[in-house]
Enzyme design. Sequence first.
Site, mmCIF file in Angstrom:
data_model
loop_
_atom_site.group_PDB
_atom_site.id
_atom_site.type_symbol
_atom_site.label_atom_id
_atom_site.label_comp_id
_atom_site.label_asym_id
_atom_site.label_seq_id
_atom_site.Cartn_x
_atom_site.Cartn_y
_atom_site.Cartn_z
ATOM 1 N N ASN A 70 -6.783 3.138 -12.076
ATOM 2 C CA ASN A 70 -5.785 2.146 -11.681
ATOM 3 C C ASN A 70 -4.408 2.658 -12.043
ATOM 4 O OD1 ASN A 70 -4.799 -0.548 -10.906
ATOM 5 N ND2 ASN A 70 -4.322 -0.746 -13.084
ATOM 6 N N LEU A 82 -5.205 -6.700 -6.865
ATOM 7 C CA LEU A 82 -4.879 -7.745 -7.845
ATOM 8 C C LEU A 82 -6.065 -8.579 -8.300
ATOM 9 C CD1 LEU A 82 -1.416 -8.936 -6.466
ATOM 10 C CD2 LEU A 82 -1.933 -7.173 -8.166
ATOM 11 N N HIS A 127 -0.594 1.296 -13.071
ATOM 12 C CA HIS A 127 0.084 0.100 -13.550
ATOM 13 C C HIS A 127 1.560 0.442 -13.749
ATOM 14 C CE1 HIS A 127 0.486 -3.766 -15.598
ATOM 15 N NE2 HIS A 127 1.224 -3.144 -16.493
ATOM 16 N N GLY A 146 0.779 -1.233 0.000
ATOM 17 C CA GLY A 146 0.000 0.000 0.000
ATOM 18 C C GLY A 146 0.811 1.283 0.000
ATOM 19 N N SER A 147 2.011 1.309 -0.582
ATOM 20 C CA SER A 147 2.794 2.558 -0.568
ATOM 21 C C SER A 147 2.125 3.650 -1.399
ATOM 22 C CB SER A 147 4.223 2.310 -1.062
ATOM 23 O OG SER A 147 4.251 1.995 -2.439
ATOM 24 N N ASN A 148 1.448 3.301 -2.470
ATOM 25 C CA ASN A 148 0.700 4.318 -3.242
ATOM 26 C C ASN A 148 -0.455 4.854 -2.401
ATOM 27 O OD1 ASN A 148 1.445 4.873 -6.219
ATOM 28 N ND2 ASN A 148 1.778 2.686 -6.025
ATOM 29 N N ASP A 162 -6.323 -3.553 -17.589
ATOM 30 C CA ASP A 162 -5.384 -2.595 -18.207
ATOM 31 C C ASP A 162 -5.764 -2.127 -19.607
ATOM 32 O OD1 ASP A 162 -2.794 -4.675 -16.832
ATOM 33 O OD2 ASP A 162 -3.913 -3.031 -15.932
HETATM 34 N N1 LIG Z 1 -11.898 -4.598 -14.376
HETATM 35 C C1 LIG Z 1 -10.600 -4.331 -14.047
HETATM 36 N N2 LIG Z 1 -10.092 -4.783 -12.875
HETATM 37 C C2 LIG Z 1 -8.797 -4.510 -12.543
HETATM 38 C C3 LIG Z 1 -7.967 -3.773 -13.418
HETATM 39 C C4 LIG Z 1 -8.536 -3.296 -14.656
HETATM 40 O O1 LIG Z 1 -7.863 -2.604 -15.463
HETATM 41 N N3 LIG Z 1 -9.844 -3.596 -14.924
HETATM 42 N N4 LIG Z 1 -6.640 -3.533 -13.097
HETATM 43 C C5 LIG Z 1 -6.081 -4.468 -12.118
HETATM 44 C C6 LIG Z 1 -4.691 -4.153 -11.715
HETATM 45 N N5 LIG Z 1 -3.782 -4.888 -12.607
HETATM 46 C C7 LIG Z 1 -2.915 -4.165 -13.366
HETATM 47 O O2 LIG Z 1 -2.789 -2.935 -13.267
HETATM 48 C C8 LIG Z 1 -3.758 -6.297 -12.647
HETATM 49 C C9 LIG Z 1 -3.980 -7.009 -11.473
HETATM 50 C C10 LIG Z 1 -3.965 -8.410 -11.484
HETATM 51 C C11 LIG Z 1 -3.732 -9.091 -12.682
HETATM 52 C C12 LIG Z 1 -3.751 -10.593 -12.681
HETATM 53 O O3 LIG Z 1 -3.339 -11.227 -13.653
HETATM 54 N N6 LIG Z 1 -4.260 -11.155 -11.570
HETATM 55 C C13 LIG Z 1 -4.251 -12.640 -11.411
HETATM 56 C C14 LIG Z 1 -4.526 -13.013 -9.952
HETATM 57 C C15 LIG Z 1 -3.393 -12.462 -9.065
HETATM 58 C C16 LIG Z 1 -3.618 -12.836 -7.606
HETATM 59 O O4 LIG Z 1 -4.784 -13.018 -7.214
HETATM 60 O O5 LIG Z 1 -2.600 -12.917 -6.881
HETATM 61 C C17 LIG Z 1 -5.346 -13.255 -12.252
HETATM 62 O O6 LIG Z 1 -6.402 -12.614 -12.460
HETATM 63 O O7 LIG Z 1 -5.142 -14.418 -12.619
HETATM 64 C C18 LIG Z 1 -3.491 -8.389 -13.846
HETATM 65 C C19 LIG Z 1 -3.493 -6.998 -13.834
HETATM 66 C C20 LIG Z 1 -6.970 -4.571 -10.899
HETATM 67 N N7 LIG Z 1 -8.324 -4.934 -11.350
HETATM 68 N N1 GAR Z 2 -1.019 -4.659 -12.403
HETATM 69 C C1 GAR Z 2 -1.158 -4.096 -11.097
HETATM 70 C C2 GAR Z 2 0.188 -3.804 -10.484
HETATM 71 O O1 GAR Z 2 1.159 -4.491 -10.792
HETATM 72 N N2 GAR Z 2 0.212 -2.783 -9.637
HETATM 73 C C3 GAR Z 2 1.464 -2.413 -9.016
HETATM 74 O O2 GAR Z 2 1.552 -3.010 -7.720
HETATM 75 C C4 GAR Z 2 2.418 -2.184 -6.928
HETATM 76 C C5 GAR Z 2 1.717 -1.914 -5.631
HETATM 77 O O3 GAR Z 2 2.615 -1.283 -4.754
HETATM 78 P P1 GAR Z 2 2.037 -0.607 -3.408
HETATM 79 O O4 GAR Z 2 1.124 -1.622 -2.761
HETATM 80 O O5 GAR Z 2 3.281 -0.320 -2.611
HETATM 81 O O6 GAR Z 2 1.292 0.644 -3.830
HETATM 82 C C6 GAR Z 2 2.647 -0.878 -7.727
HETATM 83 O O7 GAR Z 2 3.908 -0.894 -8.361
HETATM 84 C C7 GAR Z 2 1.545 -0.911 -8.755
HETATM 85 O O8 GAR Z 2 1.865 -0.226 -9.958
#
Ligand SMILES: Nc1nc2c(c(=O)[nH]1)N[C@@H](CN(C=O)c1ccc(C(=O)N[C@@H](CCC(=O)O)C(=O)O)cc1)CN2
Ligand code: GAR
Length: 245
Positions: free
Chosen positions: A137, A120, A139, A42-44, A180
């Site tokens: 979001n 995630l 990324h 959660g640093s963001n 994304d």
């Molecule tokens: N509807 C949306 N939901 C989310 C988005 C989005 O753009 N539209 N962004 C994600 C964040 N993200 C990238 O920025 C991202 C997060 C997770 C995954 C992924 O492949 N997750 C795995 C499961 C991982 C786990 O549970 O440990 C999966 O689905 O198999 C890809 C991109 C947040 N939600």
């Molecule tokens: N695709 C989603 C993804 O990879 N998000 C990334 O997870 C990290 C969370 O850090 P944080 O918990 O310290 O904010 C961040 O680098 C963010 O961009």
Amino acid sequence: MSVRRLECSNNAEKVSNVVPEKEGSKSWVKRRKLAVFVSGGGSNFRSINQACIEGSVNGDVVVLVTNKHACGGAQYARDKGIPVILFPKRKDELNGLSSGDLVKVLREFEVDFILLAGYLKLIPPELIQAYPRSIFNIHPSLLPAFGGEGYYGMEVHKAVIASGARYSGATIHFVDEHYDTGRILAQKAVPVLANDTAEELAARVLREEHKLYVKVTAALCEDRIVWREDGVPLIRSKENPEEYY
Ligand SMILES: Nc1nc2c(c(=O)[nH]1)N[C@@H](CN(C=O)c1ccc(C(=O)N[C@@H](CCC(=O)O)C(=O)O)cc1)CN2
Ligand SMILES: NCC(=O)N[C@@H]1O[C@H](COP(=O)([O-])[O-])[C@@H](O)[C@H]1O
């Protein structure tokens, strides 16, 4: 090319949480209410919350949503007295909300914007429809490169290095039904050095993420998002309202 202002879904004025723009000002500026979604440290989230406290963001984090109740972001929220909600509900867990219940609770908190920050799980269509053009979001790459299912955390930085890309960076985008693929709102490029490890690149990108998310959240809370006629969202500069980026 002309631009027009974003019609936010939640811009109805609520007298209870307005503050004067400056001493003696007649115009009132409604403080926006933010929900932040995390799955990890959660640093963001922490940098956005700190910016709200310090006043550089005209908003407040009113609720933290996570799928990992013991993660660092959830612990920080508890320490700061910010309510923590578990979503989604897992089969083997008693607590945790359904999508419909989450929408109800976010409405009760009068949330204006939802910020995903290392969350995630896939955001369901029900929540996206309830908060049109109000879910964002961050990324850790320059989308559309290195995004989509499987691209999260260190997996992104490993793929960037393996590809030989000379630049990576941070992207903030609107959230749609897929991972994304929503409209890009802001980006910041970061160099990839020849001998970078994934950890070194991650740290360089994360530093820029913190700055970019605070800057974008400040713009959101000051209603400075506008839409170009071709559908591309832009941010109106605070310093020079004639400039967009
Ligand atoms: N509807 C949306 N939901 C989310 C988005 C989005 O753009 N539209 N962004 C994600 C964040 N993200 C990238 O920025 C991202 C997060 C997770 C995954 C992924 O492949 N997750 C795995 C499961 C991982 C786990 O549970 O440990 C999966 O689905 O198999 C890809 C991109 C947040 N939600
Ligand atoms: N695709 C989603 C993804 O990879 N998000 C990334 O997870 C990290 C969370 O850090 P944080 O918990 O310290 O904010 C961040 O680098 C963010 O961009």
